[in-house]
Scaffold this active site. Structure first.
Site, PDB file in Angstrom:
ATOM      1  N   GLU A 173      19.682   8.676 -45.864  1.00 47.91           N
ATOM      2  CA  GLU A 173      19.499   9.701 -44.817  1.00 47.91           C
ATOM      3  C   GLU A 173      19.988   9.253 -43.441  1.00 47.91           C
ATOM      4  O   GLU A 173      19.243   9.292 -42.456  1.00 47.91           O
ATOM      5  CB  GLU A 173      18.016  10.102 -44.766  1.00 47.91           C
ATOM      6  N   ASP A 283      13.497  18.231 -57.089  1.00 50.18           N
ATOM      7  CA  ASP A 283      12.318  19.062 -57.285  1.00 50.18           C
ATOM      8  C   ASP A 283      12.633  20.438 -56.721  1.00 50.18           C
ATOM      9  O   ASP A 283      13.423  20.580 -55.796  1.00 50.18           O
ATOM     10  CB  ASP A 283      11.021  18.454 -56.729  1.00 50.18           C
TER      11      ASP A 283
END
Ligand code: G2I
Length: 466
Positions: A173, A283
Protein backbone atom coordinates in the site's frame (compact mmCIF):
# COMPACT_ATOMS: atom_id res chain seq x y z
CA UNK A 1 26.65 -31.26 -8.32
CA UNK A 2 25.32 -34.51 -9.74
CA UNK A 3 25.03 -33.92 -13.46
CA UNK A 4 23.52 -37.38 -13.98
CA UNK A 5 20.48 -36.42 -12.01
CA UNK A 6 17.92 -35.94 -14.83
CA UNK A 7 18.78 -39.33 -16.29
CA UNK A 8 18.69 -41.06 -12.96
CA UNK A 9 15.39 -39.42 -12.24
CA UNK A 10 13.94 -40.47 -15.58
CA UNK A 11 14.88 -44.06 -14.83
CA UNK A 12 13.32 -43.91 -11.40
CA UNK A 13 10.13 -42.41 -12.80
CA UNK A 14 10.00 -44.97 -15.54
CA UNK A 15 10.35 -47.78 -13.02
CA UNK A 16 7.79 -46.17 -10.74
CA UNK A 17 5.30 -45.87 -13.60
CA UNK A 18 5.85 -49.49 -14.58
CA UNK A 19 5.37 -50.60 -10.99
CA UNK A 20 2.27 -48.44 -10.66
CA UNK A 21 0.66 -49.83 -13.80
CA UNK A 22 1.43 -53.35 -12.72
CA UNK A 23 0.05 -52.77 -9.24
CA UNK A 24 -3.15 -51.26 -10.62
CA UNK A 25 -3.71 -54.22 -12.94
CA UNK A 26 -3.09 -56.69 -10.12
CA UNK A 27 -5.31 -54.70 -7.76
CA UNK A 28 -8.19 -54.48 -10.22
CA UNK A 29 -7.92 -58.15 -11.15
CA UNK A 30 -8.01 -59.15 -7.50
CA UNK A 31 -11.15 -57.15 -6.89
CA UNK A 32 -12.87 -58.48 -10.00
CA UNK A 33 -12.07 -62.04 -8.97
CA UNK A 34 -13.25 -61.56 -5.43
CA UNK A 35 -16.40 -59.58 -6.03
CA UNK A 36 -17.45 -60.54 -9.50
CA UNK A 37 -19.15 -57.16 -9.83
CA UNK A 38 -17.43 -53.88 -10.55
CA UNK A 39 -18.25 -51.36 -7.93
CA UNK A 40 -14.62 -50.30 -7.95
CA UNK A 41 -14.04 -46.62 -8.09
CA UNK A 42 -13.15 -44.78 -11.22
CA UNK A 43 -9.99 -42.69 -11.45
CA UNK A 44 -9.78 -39.75 -9.07
CA UNK A 45 -13.06 -37.86 -9.14
CA UNK A 46 -13.42 -34.08 -9.07
CA UNK A 47 -11.78 -32.55 -6.06
CA UNK A 48 -14.14 -31.64 -3.25
CA UNK A 49 -12.32 -28.83 -1.43
CA UNK A 50 -11.22 -25.35 -2.43
CA UNK A 51 -7.53 -26.16 -2.06
CA UNK A 52 -7.60 -29.44 -3.94
CA UNK A 53 -9.72 -28.01 -6.79
CA UNK A 54 -7.42 -25.01 -7.11
CA UNK A 55 -4.39 -27.35 -7.07
CA UNK A 56 -5.92 -29.33 -9.91
CA UNK A 57 -5.88 -26.04 -11.84
CA UNK A 58 -2.28 -25.35 -10.85
CA UNK A 59 -3.24 -22.69 -8.28
CA UNK A 60 -3.37 -22.39 -4.52
CA UNK A 61 -6.42 -21.32 -2.53
CA UNK A 62 -5.47 -19.71 0.74
CA UNK A 63 -6.91 -17.90 3.73
CA UNK A 64 -5.70 -15.23 6.09
CA UNK A 65 -5.19 -16.84 9.48
CA UNK A 66 -4.97 -15.53 13.02
CA UNK A 67 -2.76 -17.54 15.38
CA UNK A 68 -5.18 -16.90 18.24
CA UNK A 69 -7.93 -18.94 16.57
CA UNK A 70 -5.93 -22.04 15.67
CA UNK A 71 -6.91 -23.66 18.96
CA UNK A 72 -10.61 -23.49 18.01
CA UNK A 73 -11.35 -26.88 16.54
CA UNK A 74 -13.90 -25.79 13.92
CA UNK A 75 -11.61 -22.99 12.79
CA UNK A 76 -8.64 -25.32 12.45
CA UNK A 77 -10.58 -28.13 10.80
CA UNK A 78 -12.19 -25.79 8.25
CA UNK A 79 -8.80 -24.28 7.48
CA UNK A 80 -7.07 -27.65 7.23
CA UNK A 81 -9.79 -29.23 5.13
CA UNK A 82 -10.43 -26.48 2.63
CA UNK A 83 -7.30 -24.39 2.17
CA UNK A 84 -3.80 -25.12 0.95
CA UNK A 85 -2.18 -21.75 1.67
CA UNK A 86 -2.19 -19.26 4.52
CA UNK A 87 -1.31 -15.62 5.12
CA UNK A 88 -0.79 -14.49 8.72
CA UNK A 89 -3.40 -11.74 9.09
CA UNK A 90 -1.40 -9.60 11.54
CA UNK A 91 1.36 -11.74 13.04
CA UNK A 92 4.16 -10.86 10.60
CA UNK A 93 3.55 -7.12 10.59
CA UNK A 94 6.28 -4.81 11.87
CA UNK A 95 4.54 -4.02 15.17
CA UNK A 96 4.11 -7.73 15.87
CA UNK A 97 7.65 -8.90 15.12
CA UNK A 98 9.85 -5.88 15.97
CA UNK A 99 8.02 -3.64 18.42
CA UNK A 100 11.38 -2.73 19.94
CA UNK A 101 14.26 -1.92 17.64
CA UNK A 102 16.28 -4.98 16.64
CA UNK A 103 14.51 -7.22 19.16
CA UNK A 104 12.45 -9.75 17.26
CA UNK A 105 9.48 -11.76 18.45
CA UNK A 106 8.33 -14.42 16.02
CA UNK A 107 6.17 -16.45 18.42
CA UNK A 108 2.70 -16.05 16.87
CA UNK A 109 3.94 -16.00 13.30
CA UNK A 110 5.97 -19.16 13.90
CA UNK A 111 2.83 -20.85 15.20
CA UNK A 112 1.06 -20.18 11.90
CA UNK A 113 4.05 -21.18 9.79
CA UNK A 114 4.56 -24.48 11.58
CA UNK A 115 0.84 -25.26 11.43
CA UNK A 116 0.91 -24.61 7.68
CA UNK A 117 4.06 -26.64 7.13
CA UNK A 118 2.62 -29.58 9.04
CA UNK A 119 -0.37 -29.55 6.68
CA UNK A 120 1.56 -29.00 3.48
CA UNK A 121 0.21 -25.48 2.95
CA UNK A 122 2.02 -22.60 1.25
CA UNK A 123 2.67 -19.46 3.29
CA UNK A 124 2.45 -15.88 1.99
CA UNK A 125 4.48 -13.47 4.10
CA UNK A 126 2.58 -10.27 4.95
CA UNK A 127 4.14 -7.71 5.14
CA UNK A 128 7.63 -6.18 5.44
CA UNK A 129 7.32 -2.45 4.67
CA UNK A 130 3.95 -0.77 5.27
CA UNK A 131 2.92 2.60 6.62
CA UNK A 132 0.42 1.02 9.03
CA UNK A 133 0.91 -1.14 12.13
CA UNK A 134 4.34 0.44 12.47
CA UNK A 135 5.73 0.79 15.99
CA UNK A 136 6.21 4.38 17.11
CA UNK A 137 10.01 4.21 17.21
CA UNK A 138 10.21 3.82 13.42
CA UNK A 139 8.59 7.21 12.80
CA UNK A 140 11.09 8.94 15.09
CA UNK A 141 14.24 7.92 13.22
CA UNK A 142 16.41 10.15 11.05
CA UNK A 143 16.67 9.26 7.35
CA UNK A 144 19.96 7.38 7.66
CA UNK A 145 18.79 5.46 10.67
CA UNK A 146 15.44 4.67 9.09
CA UNK A 147 17.17 3.25 6.00
CA UNK A 148 19.24 0.87 8.09
CA UNK A 149 16.26 -0.04 10.30
CA UNK A 150 14.18 -0.86 7.20
CA UNK A 151 16.90 -3.00 5.67
CA UNK A 152 17.60 -4.71 8.98
CA UNK A 153 13.90 -5.47 9.44
CA UNK A 154 13.55 -6.97 5.96
CA UNK A 155 16.73 -9.00 6.33
CA UNK A 156 16.10 -10.41 9.80
CA UNK A 157 12.48 -11.33 9.16
CA UNK A 158 13.14 -12.92 5.78
CA UNK A 159 16.15 -14.84 7.04
CA UNK A 160 14.16 -16.18 9.99
CA UNK A 161 11.65 -17.67 7.53
CA UNK A 162 14.12 -18.62 4.80
CA UNK A 163 12.86 -21.53 2.73
CA UNK A 164 9.40 -21.42 4.30
CA UNK A 165 7.68 -18.56 2.49
CA UNK A 166 6.27 -18.85 -1.00
CA UNK A 167 5.91 -15.11 -1.59
CA UNK A 168 6.47 -11.97 0.49
CA UNK A 169 4.50 -8.75 0.31
CA UNK A 170 7.72 -6.74 0.42
CA UNK A 171 6.02 -3.35 0.17
CA UNK A 172 2.33 -2.87 0.94
CA UNK A 173 0.00 0.00 0.00
CA UNK A 174 2.61 2.56 -1.04
CA UNK A 175 0.31 4.57 -3.35
CA UNK A 176 -2.42 7.09 -2.65
CA UNK A 177 -6.05 6.50 -3.53
CA UNK A 178 -7.65 8.75 -6.11
CA UNK A 179 -6.46 10.24 -9.33
CA UNK A 180 -3.04 11.63 -8.34
CA UNK A 181 -1.02 8.46 -8.91
CA UNK A 182 1.24 9.77 -6.12
CA UNK A 183 3.00 7.82 -3.41
CA UNK A 184 1.35 7.72 -0.01
CA UNK A 185 2.94 9.68 2.79
CA UNK A 186 4.75 7.44 5.30
CA UNK A 187 7.96 7.65 7.29
CA UNK A 188 9.66 5.75 4.43
CA UNK A 189 8.29 7.93 1.65
CA UNK A 190 8.72 11.18 3.52
CA UNK A 191 12.30 10.58 4.66
CA UNK A 192 13.76 8.27 2.00
CA UNK A 193 11.84 9.38 -1.10
CA UNK A 194 10.57 7.23 -4.00
CA UNK A 195 13.72 5.08 -3.97
CA UNK A 196 12.74 3.27 -0.78
CA UNK A 197 10.56 0.78 -2.65
CA UNK A 198 13.37 -0.25 -4.96
CA UNK A 199 15.76 -0.48 -2.02
CA UNK A 200 13.32 -2.69 -0.11
CA UNK A 201 13.04 -5.11 -3.05
CA UNK A 202 16.82 -5.26 -3.56
CA UNK A 203 17.35 -5.92 0.14
CA UNK A 204 14.66 -8.60 0.08
CA UNK A 205 16.24 -10.47 -2.82
CA UNK A 206 19.59 -10.47 -1.04
CA UNK A 207 17.96 -11.76 2.18
CA UNK A 208 16.12 -14.77 0.66
CA UNK A 209 16.54 -15.42 -3.03
CA UNK A 210 14.09 -18.35 -2.88
CA UNK A 211 10.97 -16.33 -2.04
CA UNK A 212 8.88 -14.54 -4.62
CA UNK A 213 8.85 -10.79 -4.01
CA UNK A 214 5.50 -9.01 -4.41
CA UNK A 215 4.13 -5.49 -4.34
CA UNK A 216 0.63 -5.56 -2.79
CA UNK A 217 -2.14 -2.94 -2.82
CA UNK A 218 -5.92 -2.30 -2.80
CA UNK A 219 -8.10 -0.22 -5.14
CA UNK A 220 -5.75 -1.37 -7.88
CA UNK A 221 -8.05 -4.20 -8.96
CA UNK A 222 -9.32 -2.51 -12.11
CA UNK A 223 -7.60 -0.17 -14.56
CA UNK A 224 -7.55 3.23 -12.81
CA UNK A 225 -5.13 6.02 -11.87
CA UNK A 226 -3.81 4.14 -8.85
CA UNK A 227 -3.23 0.86 -10.69
CA UNK A 228 -1.70 2.84 -13.59
CA UNK A 229 0.84 4.27 -11.13
CA UNK A 230 1.67 0.80 -9.78
CA UNK A 231 1.86 -0.51 -13.34
CA UNK A 232 4.36 2.20 -14.28
CA UNK A 233 6.50 1.34 -11.27
CA UNK A 234 6.51 -2.40 -12.05
CA UNK A 235 7.30 -1.71 -15.70
CA UNK A 236 10.21 0.52 -14.68
CA UNK A 237 11.47 -2.13 -12.19
CA UNK A 238 11.38 -4.83 -14.87
CA UNK A 239 13.16 -2.55 -17.34
CA UNK A 240 15.92 -1.72 -14.87
CA UNK A 241 16.31 -5.18 -13.35
CA UNK A 242 14.94 -4.27 -9.92
CA UNK A 243 13.93 -7.67 -8.47
CA UNK A 244 10.11 -8.01 -8.43
CA UNK A 245 8.28 -11.29 -9.10
CA UNK A 246 4.65 -10.64 -8.39
CA UNK A 247 1.90 -8.12 -7.77
CA UNK A 248 -0.84 -8.73 -5.23
CA UNK A 249 -4.36 -7.43 -5.78
CA UNK A 250 -6.08 -7.29 -2.41
CA UNK A 251 -9.61 -7.35 -3.82
CA UNK A 252 -11.67 -6.06 -0.88
CA UNK A 253 -15.05 -5.53 -2.52
CA UNK A 254 -18.49 -4.27 -1.49
CA UNK A 255 -21.38 -2.42 -3.11
CA UNK A 256 -19.43 0.86 -3.21
CA UNK A 257 -16.41 -0.92 -4.62
CA UNK A 258 -17.65 -3.89 -6.67
CA UNK A 259 -15.54 -6.30 -8.72
CA UNK A 260 -14.49 -4.11 -11.67
CA UNK A 261 -15.55 -5.22 -15.14
CA UNK A 262 -11.95 -4.95 -16.31
CA UNK A 263 -10.60 -7.03 -13.42
CA UNK A 264 -9.25 -9.80 -15.65
CA UNK A 265 -7.82 -7.33 -18.15
CA UNK A 266 -6.03 -5.51 -15.36
CA UNK A 267 -4.51 -8.73 -13.98
CA UNK A 268 -3.46 -9.62 -17.51
CA UNK A 269 -1.72 -6.33 -18.24
CA UNK A 270 0.44 -6.79 -15.14
CA UNK A 271 1.14 -10.43 -16.02
CA UNK A 272 2.23 -9.23 -19.46
CA UNK A 273 4.98 -7.22 -17.77
CA UNK A 274 6.53 -10.54 -16.74
CA UNK A 275 5.34 -10.86 -13.14
CA UNK A 276 3.01 -13.33 -11.45
CA UNK A 277 -0.25 -11.93 -10.17
CA UNK A 278 -2.09 -13.09 -7.07
CA UNK A 279 -5.39 -12.25 -5.43
CA UNK A 280 -4.21 -11.64 -1.91
CA UNK A 281 -7.00 -10.49 0.45
CA UNK A 282 -10.25 -11.36 -1.25
CA UNK A 283 -13.48 -10.61 0.55
CA UNK A 284 -16.79 -9.41 -0.86
CA UNK A 285 -19.46 -7.95 1.41
CA UNK A 286 -22.99 -9.18 0.83
CA UNK A 287 -24.89 -12.46 0.86
CA UNK A 288 -26.67 -15.05 -1.22
CA UNK A 289 -26.45 -15.28 -4.97
CA UNK A 290 -25.19 -11.71 -5.53
CA UNK A 291 -22.17 -12.38 -3.35
CA UNK A 292 -21.72 -15.81 -4.95
CA UNK A 293 -21.73 -14.34 -8.46
CA UNK A 294 -19.09 -11.78 -7.56
CA UNK A 295 -16.88 -14.45 -6.03
CA UNK A 296 -17.32 -16.58 -9.13
CA UNK A 297 -16.25 -13.67 -11.34
CA UNK A 298 -13.05 -13.19 -9.35
CA UNK A 299 -12.13 -16.88 -9.54
CA UNK A 300 -12.90 -17.00 -13.26
CA UNK A 301 -10.66 -14.00 -13.85
CA UNK A 302 -7.75 -15.63 -12.03
CA UNK A 303 -8.21 -18.93 -13.89
CA UNK A 304 -8.20 -17.00 -17.18
CA UNK A 305 -4.83 -15.40 -16.51
CA UNK A 306 -2.06 -17.97 -16.84
CA UNK A 307 0.23 -16.11 -14.46
CA UNK A 308 -2.43 -15.75 -11.76
CA UNK A 309 -0.88 -18.28 -9.39
CA UNK A 310 -3.40 -18.28 -6.58
CA UNK A 311 -6.12 -16.68 -4.52
CA UNK A 312 -6.35 -15.92 -0.80
CA UNK A 313 -9.53 -14.97 1.04
CA UNK A 314 -9.10 -12.57 3.96
CA UNK A 315 -10.27 -14.96 6.66
CA UNK A 316 -11.81 -18.39 7.20
CA UNK A 317 -15.15 -17.34 8.68
CA UNK A 318 -17.39 -14.27 8.85
CA UNK A 319 -17.11 -14.61 12.63
CA UNK A 320 -13.56 -13.26 12.66
CA UNK A 321 -13.51 -11.08 9.55
CA UNK A 322 -12.03 -7.57 9.95
CA UNK A 323 -15.42 -6.43 8.63
CA UNK A 324 -17.58 -9.14 10.11
CA UNK A 325 -20.84 -7.21 9.85
CA UNK A 326 -20.49 -7.24 6.06
CA UNK A 327 -20.37 -11.09 6.08
CA UNK A 328 -17.75 -11.05 3.30
CA UNK A 329 -16.30 -14.60 3.47
CA UNK A 330 -17.12 -18.13 2.26
CA UNK A 331 -18.06 -19.69 5.62
CA UNK A 332 -20.64 -18.05 7.88
CA UNK A 333 -20.05 -17.44 11.55
CA UNK A 334 -21.12 -21.04 12.33
CA UNK A 335 -18.69 -22.37 9.72
CA UNK A 336 -21.52 -23.36 7.37
CA UNK A 337 -20.68 -23.16 3.67
CA UNK A 338 -22.36 -20.17 2.02
CA UNK A 339 -23.67 -20.01 -1.57
CA UNK A 340 -20.43 -18.21 -2.45
CA UNK A 341 -18.50 -21.27 -1.30
CA UNK A 342 -20.40 -23.52 -3.70
CA UNK A 343 -19.84 -21.10 -6.58
CA UNK A 344 -16.12 -20.82 -5.88
CA UNK A 345 -15.79 -24.60 -5.62
CA UNK A 346 -17.63 -25.27 -8.86
CA UNK A 347 -15.81 -22.46 -10.69
CA UNK A 348 -12.57 -24.15 -9.64
CA UNK A 349 -13.88 -27.37 -11.20
CA UNK A 350 -14.55 -29.09 -7.88
CA UNK A 351 -17.72 -30.79 -6.80
CA UNK A 352 -19.21 -30.39 -3.37
CA UNK A 353 -20.33 -32.91 -0.82
CA UNK A 354 -22.93 -30.39 0.22
CA UNK A 355 -22.28 -30.16 3.93
CA UNK A 356 -19.90 -29.93 6.71
CA UNK A 357 -16.37 -30.22 5.38
CA UNK A 358 -14.21 -32.72 7.24
CA UNK A 359 -11.69 -33.39 4.51
CA UNK A 360 -13.38 -36.31 2.94
CA UNK A 361 -15.90 -37.49 0.42
CA UNK A 362 -17.13 -40.79 -0.83
CA UNK A 363 -20.13 -42.90 -1.64
CA UNK A 364 -22.56 -44.51 0.81
CA UNK A 365 -21.22 -42.87 3.95
CA UNK A 366 -17.62 -43.98 3.42
CA UNK A 367 -15.28 -41.16 4.34
CA UNK A 368 -11.63 -40.69 5.11
CA UNK A 369 -9.35 -37.84 6.16
CA UNK A 370 -5.65 -37.20 5.72
CA UNK A 371 -2.82 -35.63 7.66
CA UNK A 372 0.51 -34.78 6.11
CA UNK A 373 3.88 -34.70 7.90
CA UNK A 374 7.36 -34.00 6.64
CA UNK A 375 9.30 -36.80 8.34
CA UNK A 376 12.86 -36.03 7.18
CA UNK A 377 14.76 -33.39 5.22
CA UNK A 378 18.09 -33.26 3.45
CA UNK A 379 19.66 -30.48 1.41
CA UNK A 380 18.26 -31.80 -1.87
CA UNK A 381 15.21 -33.81 -0.84
CA UNK A 382 12.69 -34.59 1.88
CA UNK A 383 10.35 -37.39 2.92
CA UNK A 384 6.63 -36.80 3.25
CA UNK A 385 4.13 -39.06 4.95
CA UNK A 386 0.36 -39.03 4.54
CA UNK A 387 -1.82 -40.80 7.09
CA UNK A 388 -5.25 -41.86 5.85
CA UNK A 389 -7.91 -42.34 8.52
CA UNK A 390 -11.34 -43.88 7.94
CA UNK A 391 -14.34 -41.83 9.10
CA UNK A 392 -17.45 -43.01 10.93
CA UNK A 393 -17.76 -46.27 9.06
CA UNK A 394 -15.38 -48.92 7.75
CA UNK A 395 -14.04 -48.36 4.22
CA UNK A 396 -12.85 -50.81 1.58
CA UNK A 397 -10.86 -48.47 -0.64
CA UNK A 398 -9.34 -44.98 -0.65
CA UNK A 399 -7.43 -42.59 -2.91
CA UNK A 400 -5.48 -39.40 -2.13
CA UNK A 401 -4.07 -36.85 -4.55
CA UNK A 402 -0.71 -35.25 -3.82
CA UNK A 403 0.28 -32.30 -6.01
CA UNK A 404 3.87 -31.15 -6.25
CA UNK A 405 5.00 -27.69 -7.30
CA UNK A 406 7.33 -27.94 -10.29
CA UNK A 407 10.35 -28.35 -10.38
CA UNK A 408 9.94 -30.65 -7.40
CA UNK A 409 9.60 -34.33 -8.32
CA UNK A 410 8.81 -37.51 -6.43
CA UNK A 411 11.71 -39.93 -6.76
CA UNK A 412 10.30 -42.86 -4.82
CA UNK A 413 7.21 -43.92 -2.87
CA UNK A 414 6.36 -46.61 -0.35
CA UNK A 415 3.31 -48.29 1.20
CA UNK A 416 1.02 -47.24 -1.63
CA UNK A 417 0.38 -47.64 -5.30
CA UNK A 418 0.91 -44.38 -7.20
CA UNK A 419 -0.29 -43.20 -10.60
CA UNK A 420 0.53 -39.90 -12.28
CA UNK A 421 -1.15 -37.31 -14.45
CA UNK A 422 0.47 -36.25 -17.70
CA UNK A 423 2.32 -33.30 -16.11
CA UNK A 424 4.04 -35.67 -13.70
CA UNK A 425 3.16 -33.28 -10.86
CA UNK A 426 -0.05 -34.87 -9.61
CA UNK A 427 0.26 -38.24 -7.94
CA UNK A 428 -2.84 -40.25 -7.07
CA UNK A 429 -2.01 -42.71 -4.33
CA UNK A 430 -4.13 -45.80 -3.77
CA UNK A 431 -3.71 -48.70 -1.37
CA UNK A 432 -1.06 -51.28 -2.01
CA UNK A 433 -3.42 -54.25 -2.19
CA UNK A 434 -6.25 -54.31 0.33
CA UNK A 435 -7.57 -50.81 1.13
CA UNK A 436 -9.87 -51.88 3.98
CA UNK A 437 -9.80 -49.78 7.12
CA UNK A 438 -12.02 -50.20 10.16
CA UNK A 439 -13.94 -47.18 11.49
CA UNK A 440 -11.38 -44.63 12.66
CA UNK A 441 -8.41 -46.84 11.71
CA UNK A 442 -5.37 -45.41 9.89
CA UNK A 443 -2.72 -46.35 7.40
CA UNK A 444 0.17 -44.31 6.01
CA UNK A 445 2.09 -43.98 2.77
CA UNK A 446 5.28 -42.10 2.11
CA UNK A 447 7.35 -40.55 -0.63
CA UNK A 448 10.67 -38.83 -1.24
CA UNK A 449 10.60 -35.50 -3.07
CA UNK A 450 13.65 -34.11 -4.88
CA UNK A 451 13.35 -30.37 -4.26
CA UNK A 452 15.36 -29.31 -7.33
CA UNK A 453 15.99 -26.07 -5.46
CA UNK A 454 12.37 -25.26 -4.62
CA UNK A 455 11.28 -24.86 -0.98
CA UNK A 456 7.61 -25.57 -1.84
CA UNK A 457 5.51 -27.97 0.19
CA UNK A 458 3.25 -30.54 -1.50
CA UNK A 459 -0.52 -30.09 -1.58
CA UNK A 460 -2.41 -33.04 -0.18
CA UNK A 461 -5.90 -33.14 -1.67
CA UNK A 462 -8.95 -34.59 -0.01
CA UNK A 463 -9.31 -38.30 0.62
CA UNK A 464 -11.85 -40.27 -1.43
CA UNK A 465 -13.26 -43.45 0.11
CA UNK A 466 -15.64 -46.23 -0.86
O1 G2I B 1 -7.66 -3.71 6.56
C1 G2I B 1 -7.74 -4.88 5.85
C2 G2I B 1 -6.43 -5.27 5.26
C3 G2I B 1 -5.98 -4.28 4.20
N1 G2I B 1 -4.75 -4.68 3.56
C4 G2I B 1 -3.65 -4.98 4.45
C5 G2I B 1 -4.07 -5.95 5.55
O2 G2I B 1 -2.99 -6.16 6.44
C6 G2I B 1 -5.28 -5.44 6.28
O3 G2I B 1 -5.58 -6.38 7.32
C7 G2I B 1 -6.15 -5.86 8.47
C8 G2I B 1 -6.46 -7.01 9.42
O4 G2I B 1 -7.42 -7.84 8.83
C9 G2I B 1 -7.02 -6.45 10.74
O5 G2I B 1 -7.13 -7.53 11.69
O6 G2I B 1 -5.25 -4.97 9.07
C10 G2I B 1 -5.82 -4.34 10.21
C11 G2I B 1 -4.88 -3.29 10.74
O7 G2I B 1 -4.62 -2.33 9.81
C12 G2I B 1 -6.10 -5.40 11.28
O8 G2I B 1 -6.74 -4.79 12.37
C13 G2I B 1 -6.05 -4.79 13.57
C14 G2I B 1 -6.77 -3.86 14.53
O9 G2I B 1 -6.80 -2.58 13.95
C15 G2I B 1 -6.02 -3.82 15.81
O10 G2I B 1 -6.73 -3.05 16.73
C16 G2I B 1 -5.81 -5.23 16.35
O11 G2I B 1 -4.98 -5.20 17.50
O12 G2I B 1 -5.94 -6.09 14.13
C17 G2I B 1 -5.15 -6.10 15.28
C18 G2I B 1 -4.94 -7.54 15.72
O13 G2I B 1 -6.18 -8.16 15.97
Amino acid sequence: MNTNFPREYATLRHRALRRARKALVIGATGILAAAGVISFSAPASAASTLGASAAAKGRYFGSAVAAGHLGESQYASTLDTEFNAVTPENEMKWDAVESTRNSFNFGSADQIVSHAQGKGMKVRGHTLVWYSQLPGWVGGLSAGDLRSAMNNHITKVMQHYQGKIYAWDVVNEAFQDGSSGARRSSPFQDKLGNGYIEEAFRTARAADSGAKLCYNDYNTDGVNAKSDAVYAMVKDFKARGVPIDCVGFQSHFNSQSPVPSDYRANLQRFADLGVDVQITELDIEGSGSAQATSYGNVVTACLNVTRCTGMTVWGVTDKYSWRSSGTPLLFDSNYAKKPAYATVLSTLGGSGSGSGGGGSTGGSGATCTTTYTRTASWSDRYNGQVTVTAGNSAISDWAVQVTLASPQKVSTTWSGSPSWDSSGNVMTMKPNGNGSLATGASTSFGFTVMTNGSPAVPTVGSCTAS
